[in-house]
Design a protein around this motif. Structure first.
Motif, PDB file in Angstrom:
ATOM      1  N   ARG A  13      -7.889  -2.485  -0.050  1.00  0.00           N
ATOM      2  CA  ARG A  13      -6.578  -1.933   0.258  1.00  0.00           C
ATOM      3  C   ARG A  13      -6.551  -0.424   0.037  1.00  0.00           C
ATOM      4  O   ARG A  13      -5.692   0.109  -0.654  1.00  0.00           O
ATOM      5  N   ASP A  33       3.158   9.222   9.159  1.00  0.00           N
ATOM      6  CA  ASP A  33       4.125   8.134   8.998  1.00  0.00           C
ATOM      7  C   ASP A  33       3.461   6.764   9.147  1.00  0.00           C
ATOM      8  O   ASP A  33       3.748   5.833   8.393  1.00  0.00           O
ATOM      9  N   GLU A  36       1.419   6.052   6.072  1.00  0.00           N
ATOM     10  CA  GLU A  36       2.303   5.671   4.959  1.00  0.00           C
ATOM     11  C   GLU A  36       2.784   4.233   5.127  1.00  0.00           C
ATOM     12  O   GLU A  36       2.894   3.491   4.147  1.00  0.00           O
ATOM     13  N   ARG A  37       3.067   3.842   6.359  1.00  0.00           N
ATOM     14  CA  ARG A  37       3.495   2.456   6.615  1.00  0.00           C
ATOM     15  C   ARG A  37       2.406   1.475   6.209  1.00  0.00           C
ATOM     16  O   ARG A  37       2.669   0.465   5.555  1.00  0.00           O
ATOM     17  N   GLY A  39       0.089   1.999   4.026  1.00  0.00           N
ATOM     18  CA  GLY A  39       0.038   2.054   2.566  1.00  0.00           C
ATOM     19  C   GLY A  39       1.106   1.180   1.917  1.00  0.00           C
ATOM     20  O   GLY A  39       0.838   0.491   0.930  1.00  0.00           O
ATOM     21  N   ARG A  40       2.309   1.178   2.493  1.00  0.00           N
ATOM     22  CA  ARG A  40       3.383   0.323   1.957  1.00  0.00           C
ATOM     23  C   ARG A  40       3.051  -1.155   2.147  1.00  0.00           C
ATOM     24  O   ARG A  40       3.335  -1.982   1.279  1.00  0.00           O
ATOM     25  N   ILE A  41       2.441  -1.494   3.286  1.00  0.00           N
ATOM     26  CA  ILE A  41       2.020  -2.883   3.510  1.00  0.00           C
ATOM     27  C   ILE A  41       0.968  -3.276   2.475  1.00  0.00           C
ATOM     28  O   ILE A  41       1.030  -4.372   1.901  1.00  0.00           O
ATOM     29  N   ASP A  43       0.691  -2.084  -0.484  1.00  0.00           N
ATOM     30  CA  ASP A  43       1.409  -2.253  -1.755  1.00  0.00           C
ATOM     31  C   ASP A  43       2.033  -3.636  -1.843  1.00  0.00           C
ATOM     32  O   ASP A  43       2.006  -4.281  -2.907  1.00  0.00           O
ATOM     33  N   GLU A  44       2.607  -4.112  -0.746  1.00  0.00           N
ATOM     34  CA  GLU A  44       3.204  -5.450  -0.729  1.00  0.00           C
ATOM     35  C   GLU A  44       2.137  -6.521  -0.932  1.00  0.00           C
ATOM     36  O   GLU A  44       2.351  -7.487  -1.671  1.00  0.00           O
ATOM     37  N   LYS A  47       1.288  -6.745  -4.556  1.00  0.00           N
ATOM     38  CA  LYS A  47       2.307  -7.443  -5.349  1.00  0.00           C
ATOM     39  C   LYS A  47       2.114  -8.961  -5.254  1.00  0.00           C
ATOM     40  O   LYS A  47       2.152  -9.661  -6.269  1.00  0.00           O
TER      41      LYS A  47
END
Length: 102
Positions: A13, A33, A36-37, A39-41, A43-44, A47
């Motif tokens: 990841r 952008d 970053e999207r 990267g957020r995925i 992060d999910e 989790k």
């Protein structure tokens, strides 16, 4: 926005702009952008992966919570591969296509 090349490892990841910075499996061309999207995925996914790991560590029986975490993990993993496919180089798209994940 201008696109730039990123080197991506779904397993770790990670996404880096310089080829030698980290091991990678896939290449994408993304705007800031879009990067970053992704990267957020990631992060999910982390989790859900952490939640599943904690449950597995305690050898939890199959519960609705396990299913929810597994389904969430699978959902975001598929989202990551779809975005990587959409932004990927020809070789990246061919590799993801050969995986039959989408």
């Amino acid at each position: 926005m201008e696109k730039r090349r990123y080197y991506v490892s779904v397993q770790a990841r990670t996404m880096v702009p310089n080829q030698g910075d980290a091991p990678y499996e896939l290449e994408i061309d993304a705007t800031e952008d879009e990067a970053e999207r992704l990267g957020r995925i990631f992060d999910e996914i982390d989790k859900y992966d952490e939640a599943l790991g904690v449950q597995t560590a305690f050898i939890a029986p199959i519960t609705d919570m396990n299913h929810e975490n597994k389904n969430g993990y699978d959902y975001f993993l598929k989202q990551a591969y779809q975005l990587i496919y959409d932004l990927g180089s020809e070789e990246t798209r061919e590799h993801i296509h050969s995986m039959h994940i989408l």
